[in-house]
Enzyme design. Structure first.
Site, PDB file in Angstrom:
ATOM      1  CG  HIS A 134      52.766   9.267 -25.817  1.00  0.00           C
ATOM      2  ND1 HIS A 134      51.426   9.090 -25.914  1.00  0.00           N
ATOM      3  CD2 HIS A 134      52.988  10.467 -26.271  1.00  0.00           C
ATOM      4  CE1 HIS A 134      50.798   9.904 -26.902  1.00  0.00           C
ATOM      5  NE2 HIS A 134      51.883  11.014 -26.837  1.00  0.00           N
ATOM      6  CG  ASP A 211      55.728   4.385 -27.961  1.00  0.00           C
ATOM      7  OD1 ASP A 211      55.781   4.503 -29.142  1.00  0.00           O
ATOM      8  OD2 ASP A 211      55.136   4.973 -27.229  1.00  0.00           O
ATOM      9  CD  GLN A 214      58.659  11.149 -30.747  1.00  0.00           C
ATOM     10  OE1 GLN A 214      59.598  11.534 -31.346  1.00  0.00           O
ATOM     11  NE2 GLN A 214      57.613  11.672 -30.755  1.00  0.00           N
ATOM     12  CE  LYS A 237      54.262  10.608 -32.881  1.00  0.00           C
ATOM     13  NZ  LYS A 237      54.020  11.919 -32.217  1.00  0.00           N
ATOM     14  CB  CYS A 375      50.907  12.726 -24.524  1.00  0.00           C
ATOM     15  SG  CYS A 375      49.688  13.595 -25.545  1.00  0.00           S
TER      16      CYS A 375
HETATM   17  N1  PMP Z   1      54.368   7.288 -28.214  1.00  0.00           N
HETATM   18  C1  PMP Z   1      55.186   8.171 -28.279  1.00  0.00           C
HETATM   19  C2  PMP Z   1      56.606   8.219 -27.830  1.00  0.00           C
HETATM   20  C3  PMP Z   1      54.774   9.232 -28.997  1.00  0.00           C
HETATM   21  O1  PMP Z   1      55.604  10.266 -29.119  1.00  0.00           O
HETATM   22  C4  PMP Z   1      53.569   9.552 -29.457  1.00  0.00           C
HETATM   23  C5  PMP Z   1      53.131  10.759 -30.326  1.00  0.00           C
HETATM   24  N2  PMP Z   1      53.288  11.934 -29.798  1.00  0.00           N
HETATM   25  C6  PMP Z   1      52.641   8.488 -29.593  1.00  0.00           C
HETATM   26  C7  PMP Z   1      53.278   7.415 -28.772  1.00  0.00           C
HETATM   27  C8  PMP Z   1      51.062   8.486 -30.026  1.00  0.00           C
HETATM   28  O2  PMP Z   1      51.339   8.429 -31.555  1.00  0.00           O
HETATM   29  P1  PMP Z   1      50.151   8.715 -32.263  1.00  0.00           P
HETATM   30  O3  PMP Z   1      49.386   9.884 -31.865  1.00  0.00           O
HETATM   31  O4  PMP Z   1      50.620   8.916 -33.581  1.00  0.00           O
HETATM   32  O5  PMP Z   1      49.019   7.653 -32.124  1.00  0.00           O
END
Ligand code: PMP
Length: 419
Positions: A134, A211, A214, A237, A375
């Site tokens: 991401h 990270d 998910q 999430k 993203c």
């Molecule tokens: N890493 C991953 C794999 C994600 O799916 C996301 C959110 N789409 C993020 C990081 C970022 O999370 P946040 O926007 O809640 O900070």
């Protein structure tokens, strides 16, 4: 989640159908149509008890914490502090001091880059990320590399969207100073072999950040078993509110890291000559924290602790299989991300149909999917596509909803496809 215990399909299906009632939003009717919410990878829906926890805090014990002697402040402080222990137990950290509250995964990664990274990474060093990160696990490292004259290296993936472990091994060398890797890809659904990656990095004493954005809602996380050095995730999430997340870090690393932001709470003593800093984790939590959302995150953890994770995991895999098989049968549809180990995410393109147009058409049917880059622009570049349509499932989704998605996709093709 432990999916080793086989569960009869019907049992897990009935169990998960019962959980739907916990989520009031699922009764909504956008455009007069029953809501079919397939954007769970962007944010999960919230059970009533989480919404009520927010209401209860603001209505009955809203107060600033840790500095008040009065009843409300003590009650709020206790509720806030209890959540740190809940998070510790939830991810099986060895100490509550290893839990830092942040705004979410993004801030957690930025915190590590700005503190551990700034202190320990220098000119000529290398940081390894993967091809499916991401943006929030790419850009903070890129910024650090620019500042320090370090280099970002990227683990490749195959056409199924699986990381190539040999590519990782070939990148590891004496210049490697950090590895930042996604547990479960938000755009492909791939579940990465993070434990193996961590073990390989540790053979060379390289710390690893995972990270887990998910992963937390779909699998049991044990940071000690993974042996990761840092683990980042977001409350929203995993059935909690937005604006709150967690950074786990091994205590010895956290203790040797400089502070993140300056302000109240993170200090021990301040004078114009010299300021000394509070102990971990408070050193990293400047200012009034997000009290209400931390407390409601605790309620989300209570909710997760109260559900049968084996049944939920089994059912989500069935939803994934149903959607995958259905999409494969539709002409002009191509699945992106076909890893052997996947979370409940289907990403796909429709030849001759713009993903955004398809998403907007599905929306008119009450079906909420996400379209675009998710993203993860480098993932789209890797597959040579402008973006995907993504449906991401949670246990409160149903086979019937997926059938409606499949019908919607067929209709979108009839209406929108240009030869
Ligand atoms: N890493 C991953 C794999 C994600 O799916 C996301 C959110 N789409 C993020 C990081 C970022 O999370 P946040 O926007 O809640 O900070």
């Amino acid at each position: 989640m432990n999916t080793e215990v086989p569960i009869p399909a019907i049992q897990s299906q009935q169990y998960c159908a019962g959980l739907r009632a916990d989520f009031p939003i699922l009764n909504e009717k956008p455009y007069g149509k029953p809501l079919i919410y397939f954007d769970n990878a962007a944010t999960s829906q919230k059970p009533a008890i989480v919404i009520e926890a927010l209401q209860e805090y603001y209505a009955t014990y809203n107060a600033n914490i840790h500095r008040g002697v009065h009843f409300l402040s003590q009650k709020a402080s206790q509720a806030f502090d209890d959540v740190r222990v809940k998070v510790q137990e939830f991810i099986h950290a060895s100490s509550e001091r290893e839990i830092i509250f942040t705004r979410g995964t993004t801030e957690s990664v930025n915190l590590v880059a700005a503190t551990y990274g700034r202190k320990n990474i220098g000119a000529g060093d290398e940081i390894i990320v993967s091809a499916m990160e991401h943006h929030s696990n790419i850009v903070p490292w890129q910024l650090l590399c620019e500042e320090k004259g370090a280099k970002l290296r990227v683990i490749e993936m195959n056409d199924a969207g699986e990381l190539i472990i040999d590519s990782f091994k070939s990148l590891l060398n004496e210049k490697t100073k950090f590895v930042a890797i996604v547990h479960t890809s938000n755009s492909l659904g791939t579940i990465n072999p993070v434990k193996e990656i961590i073990a390989l990095a540790h053979e060379r004493n390289i710390p690893v950040l995972v990270d887990g954005a998910q992963a937390v809602a779909h699998s049991k996380i044990d940071v000690q078993d993974l042996d990761c050095d840092f683990f980042a995730f977001s409350g929203h999430k995993m059935f909690g509110p937005t604006g709150v997340g967690v950074l786990y870090g091994k205590l010895n690393l956290l203790e040797n890291m400089p502070p993140y932001q300056g302000g109240g709470e993170m200090i021990h003593s301040v004078s114009f000559e010299k300021t000394t800093f509070n102990e971990v984790p408070f050193k990293f939590e400047a200012g009034t924290p997000n009290i209400a959302d931390v407390i409601a995150l605790g309620t989300a953890i209570d909710y997760m602790n109260g559900i049968d994770l084996n049944s939920v995991a089994a059912f989500e895999q069935e939803l994934l299989a149903h959607a995958t098989e259905g999409l494969k049968k539709i002409p002009h549809v191509k699945l992106i991300g076909t890893a052997s180990k996947k979370s409940s995410v289907v990403s796909f393109v429709i030849e001759g149909v713009n993903a955004l147009d398809a998403g907007m058409y599905l929306d008119t049917l009450g079906i909420a999917v996400r379209t675009g880059l998710h993203c993860t622009e480098p993932v789209m570049q890797r597959f040579g596509i402008p973006g995907t349509i993504r449906a991401s499932f949670m246990f409160y989704n149903t086979f019937t909803e997926i059938d409606q998605l499949l019908d919607g996709v067929k209709k979108a093709i009839q209406l929108l496809r240009r030869d």
